[in-house]
Design an enzyme around this catalytic site. Structure first.
Site, mmCIF file in Angstrom:
data_model
loop_
_atom_site.group_PDB
_atom_site.id
_atom_site.type_symbol
_atom_site.label_atom_id
_atom_site.label_comp_id
_atom_site.label_asym_id
_atom_site.label_seq_id
_atom_site.Cartn_x
_atom_site.Cartn_y
_atom_site.Cartn_z
ATOM 1 N N SER A 248 37.459 73.369 33.681
ATOM 2 C CA SER A 248 37.467 71.900 33.559
ATOM 3 C C SER A 248 38.902 71.432 33.706
ATOM 4 O O SER A 248 39.828 72.237 33.703
ATOM 5 C CB SER A 248 36.955 71.485 32.177
ATOM 6 O OG SER A 248 37.966 71.685 31.201
ATOM 7 N N ASP A 249 39.112 70.133 33.827
ATOM 8 C CA ASP A 249 40.481 69.648 33.726
ATOM 9 C C ASP A 249 40.792 69.473 32.233
ATOM 10 O O ASP A 249 39.935 69.632 31.361
ATOM 11 C CB ASP A 249 40.682 68.352 34.520
ATOM 12 C CG ASP A 249 42.162 68.142 34.875
ATOM 13 O OD1 ASP A 249 43.032 68.780 34.233
ATOM 14 O OD2 ASP A 249 42.470 67.331 35.771
ATOM 15 N N TRP A 250 42.030 69.139 31.953
ATOM 16 C CA TRP A 250 42.542 69.051 30.574
ATOM 17 C C TRP A 250 41.675 68.102 29.740
ATOM 18 O O TRP A 250 41.647 66.899 29.992
ATOM 19 C CB TRP A 250 43.984 68.542 30.653
ATOM 20 C CG TRP A 250 44.755 68.556 29.381
ATOM 21 C CD1 TRP A 250 44.658 67.653 28.362
ATOM 22 C CD2 TRP A 250 45.762 69.498 29.000
ATOM 23 N NE1 TRP A 250 45.552 67.966 27.382
ATOM 24 C CE2 TRP A 250 46.252 69.101 27.737
ATOM 25 C CE3 TRP A 250 46.317 70.641 29.589
ATOM 26 C CZ2 TRP A 250 47.253 69.795 27.064
ATOM 27 C CZ3 TRP A 250 47.312 71.323 28.922
ATOM 28 C CH2 TRP A 250 47.761 70.910 27.681
ATOM 29 N N GLU A 251 40.964 68.659 28.788
ATOM 30 C CA GLU A 251 40.091 67.886 27.884
ATOM 31 C C GLU A 251 39.048 67.050 28.617
ATOM 32 O O GLU A 251 38.510 66.093 28.062
ATOM 33 C CB GLU A 251 40.938 66.973 26.960
ATOM 34 C CG GLU A 251 41.780 67.792 26.007
ATOM 35 C CD GLU A 251 42.632 66.971 25.060
ATOM 36 O OE1 GLU A 251 42.938 65.818 25.392
ATOM 37 O OE2 GLU A 251 42.989 67.498 23.995
ATOM 38 N N SER A 252 38.770 67.380 29.866
ATOM 39 C CA SER A 252 37.805 66.538 30.583
ATOM 40 C C SER A 252 36.388 66.742 30.059
ATOM 41 O O SER A 252 35.518 65.911 30.310
ATOM 42 C CB SER A 252 37.866 66.789 32.099
ATOM 43 O OG SER A 252 37.455 68.093 32.400
#
Ligand code: NOJ
Length: 720
Positions: A248-252
């Site tokens: 995932s992307d950062w905290e996505s």
């Protein structure tokens, strides 16, 4: 692998799906304990040699199964040796130079213990307001696919081993289409455009065996990517057969709740797991809830095992299991000359010469006095650009120092910073500055944007030169001295207000550690500019989106039907205007078209030949053209080939790049350049992903930019 998997508890399996953010420079207790108990598959943002060595030691020696860690870092355009920003590298139109840059970066990063980078970013970027256009490879699917795949090859080498690191195709998908060019905004991309534009480079990266994919922050048609099952499960895994893993992307994942797709982190974790996101970056939905969720959904470990298997496979491929310890040597103090020279060559090839009135460039090295002006002329940090976590100013060579060492001993070089920063609203010592420029043979103005004005979350609504730069140029135009404008920037800027006030414009993007020597070589003619724009430059922000492959409207504008606001008679009848697709207050063309770039040489195109006027869908068309260097200097030309599928069941763009070649041609020489065109270049995708090649007439254009000099046509047929 199966043996290892069979020994893992469910908690250890979920642990492999979790990426934690390291604390710079030491191992905090909570991370130590999490690794010891098998709850971490990867760390991000740790680059200190001792800390990485300690993290790997804990994983290998103190966790039950001794599984090493993936150490991820944003190595975007270099690690220690900084290459031009990706958009600049794309202006080289040279896959080899891009591959080489990624190879150098991989070598340096791997020495520091990093084994995974979050690059290339292959989001199609058609909005220069978007700060991350700097990190992109531009507006065109074909160019982006070619160059992105070259970058993957550079990072990963032939094997994910030794000096190679795993690459990551990001951000799947459509992140670059953020509304109004504002980062993280929703995107609205119809299926036709999603398939034929935004997905193209990702499909190529998958085919070229990129190790990982990253999900984008964007909301795609109501379902943010990190919870989008269709995107990952159907398109990426089932249709494209991608075998690597997805992060995932950062905290996505936790952000799915902010988007309003789920009520809480637990719901978000399920959406992401169900969509097929294998690893969660930083947020803790999987760690906190996945075990419970699997139970609640009556789900056995099949899908979980597949995810773990994909992550472990990458670790095996990287050779992380092959060594008893993973002690990294650490990075060298002095950057190797070979790395610096590679960065310099990349910077030379990245710069685009946009204007050169009366051949003011190249400059003579024996002039008596050169004024160098501007806040970016002697700033080793700003020239590095965005996303340079590990690059250091001390390794940079500035434009001022390179100019000083390029000129003859008799030449006086006088430097004035003029503005405190690129954004300042005041010129310092205007009088002294004007006098200095008046007395100089030429003034080199190094202006543009500081690094912080582009990159993630650094978007702009205005695209002019920032601060008081336009006024500064206007003031200096009052002198008789020739003005050479060198622009450092992370995006296309709107240059209309200054083009008449300067003699030459060299667009250097943020050129990296060796930007200075590269720019100086070009200014003084030790190198000949060859860069071509990978993105259209608008005249005004209001033209955005403006890109060369824009579809034809039913009422296309041209020189005859275009009406400018100043030409409209008072009380003119509505229908007396041109009734064409254009703005009234700006010319319909861009400032500089995609593919444009001047050279100190001149090239002419002749003799566009097609091997046949009719080809079968399974056949190959050979296209050739003679490119003649009419000047007395050797130069490199990027020969570009465009097609137009004239009538199709879905409308097609009037121009689509389908081939390019960089050729070096001697003075007065002619070179025949040949392209092979086949069904890979002639079809398009429909919404369900089917690729169609429809018979009919195609135009084919070849030239030095997206306004090709020569056109011809052929027919595509389907023999029964
Ligand atoms: C967020 C960015 O969108 C992504 O591209 C990057 O790789 C991660 N942060 C990690 O830093």
């Amino acid at each position: 692998m199966q043996q290892l998997l069979s020994q893992m508890t469910q908690e250890e399996k979920i642990g492999q799906l979790c990426q934690v953010s390291g604390a710079e420079g030491y191992v905090p207790d909570h991370i130590r304990h999490a690794i010891q108990s098998g709850q971490v598959g990867s760390v991000i943002n740790e680059v200190h040699k001792e800390t990485i060595n300690e993290l790997q030691r804990i994983a290998i020696e103190e966790s039950r199964l001794g599984i090493p860690l993936l150490v991820g870092r944003d190595v975007i355009h270099g690690f220690k040796t900084i290459f031009p920003i990706p958009l600049g590298q794309a202006a080289s139109w040279n896959p080899e130079i891009i591959e080489q840059g990624a190879k150098v970066a991989a070598k340096e990063a791997s020495m520091a213990g990093v084994n995974w980078t979050f690059a290339p970013m292959i989001d199609i970027s058609r909005d220069p307001r978007w700060g991350r256009i700097a990190e992109s490879l531009g507006e065109d699917p074909y160019l982006c696919a070619e160059l992105g795949s070259a970058m993957v090859k550079g990072f990963q080498g032939d094997y994910l081993y030794g000096e190679s690191i795993a690459a990551c195709a990001k951000h799947f998908v459509g992140y670059g289409a953020a509304e109004s060019g504002k980062d993280y905004c929703a995107t609205n991309i119809p299926p036709n455009e999603l398939r034929n534009v935004h997905m193209v480079p990702f499909k190529a990266a998958s085919e070229n065996k990129v190790a990982t994919f990253m999900s984008s922050f964007s909301d795609i048609d109501g379902v943010p990517a990190s919870g989008n099952k269709w995107l990952f499960d159907q398109v990426l895994r089932k249709d494209w057969q991608f075998e690597g893993f997805v992060v995932s992307d950062w905290e996505s994942i936790s952000q799915l709740t902010i988007h309003g797709l789920t009520e809480n982190l637990k719901g978000a974790a399920w959406k992401a797991f169900d969509a097929g996101i294998d690893m969660e970056m930083v947020s803790t939905g999987y760690r906190d809830h996945l075990s419970e969720l699997l139970q609640e959904h009556d789900e056995d470990d099949t899908r979980l095992n597949q995810m773990v298997e994909r992550i472990l496979t990458t670790k095996f491929q990287l050779g992380l299991f092959d060594q008893p310890t993973l002690e990294c040597p650490g990075i060298f103090e002095q950057l190797p000359e070979a790395h610096l020279q590679a960065a310099k060559q990349a910077a030379v090839e990245s710069c685009v010469l946009l204007q050169n009135r009366d051949d003011v460039l190249p400059l003579n090295k024996n002039l008596s006095k050169i004024a160098v002006i501007g806040p970016l002329a002697d700033d080793g940090y700003e020239q590095l650009g965005t996303w340079i976590f590990d690059g250091e100013e001390r390794h940079s060579q500035s434009i001022l120092s390179a100019v000083q060492s390029s000129v003859s001993e008799q030449t006086q070089v006088e430097f004035h910073r003029a503005m405190n920063t690129s954004r300042s609203h005041e010129v310092q010592n205007m009088d002294a500055l004007t006098e200095s420029v008046s007395n100089a043979d030429v003034a080199i103005l190094v202006l543009g944007e500081e690094a912080i004005l582009s990159g993630e979350a650094h978007c702009r609504a205005e695209l002019g030169l920032p601060g008081c730069q336009e006024q500064l140029i206007e003031q200096l135009r009052q002198t008789d001295t020739q003005l050479v404008l060198v622009i450092l920037a992370g995006r296309p800027l709107t240059l209309e207000p200054v083009l008449n006030n300067v003699d030459a414009v060299l667009y250097a993007w943020h050129p990296g550690s060796m930007g200075g020597p590269a720019v100086a070589d070009l200014l003084f003619g030790d190198a000949n500019p060859s860069g071509k724009l990978p993105v259209t430059f608008p005249r005004k922000v209001g033209q955005i989106p403006i890109y060369y492959s824009q579809k034809l409207s039913g009422k296309p504008v041209n020189e005859h039907n275009f009406v400018h606001i100043d030409d409209i008679p008072v009380r003119a009848a509505q229908t007396s205007l041109g009734m064409a697709s254009n703005h009234l207050d700006v010319h319909f063309t861009p400032q500089f078209q995609f593919g444009f770039g001047l050279s100190y040489s001149q090239f002419s195109y002749q003799n566009l030949q097609l091997s046949t006027k009719q080809i079968d869908v399974d056949g190959t068309l050979v296209v050739s053209v003679d490119v003649h260097n009419t000047s007395n200097r050797t130069g490199v030309e990027v020969v570009q080939l465009y097609i137009h599928d004239r009538v199709a069941s879905l409308t097609r763009p009037p121009k689509e790049l389908k081939g390019f070649q960089r050729v070096s041609i001697g003075p007065g020489q002619t070179q025949t350049v040949t392209f092979n065109i086949d069904k890979r270049h002639l079809g398009f995708y429909i919404a369900d992903g089917t690729y169609l090649c429809e018979p009919g007439i195609f135009s084919i254009g070849i030239g030095s930019s997206s306004n090709p000099e020569l056109w011809n046509e052929f027919e595509l047929i389907k023999t029964p």
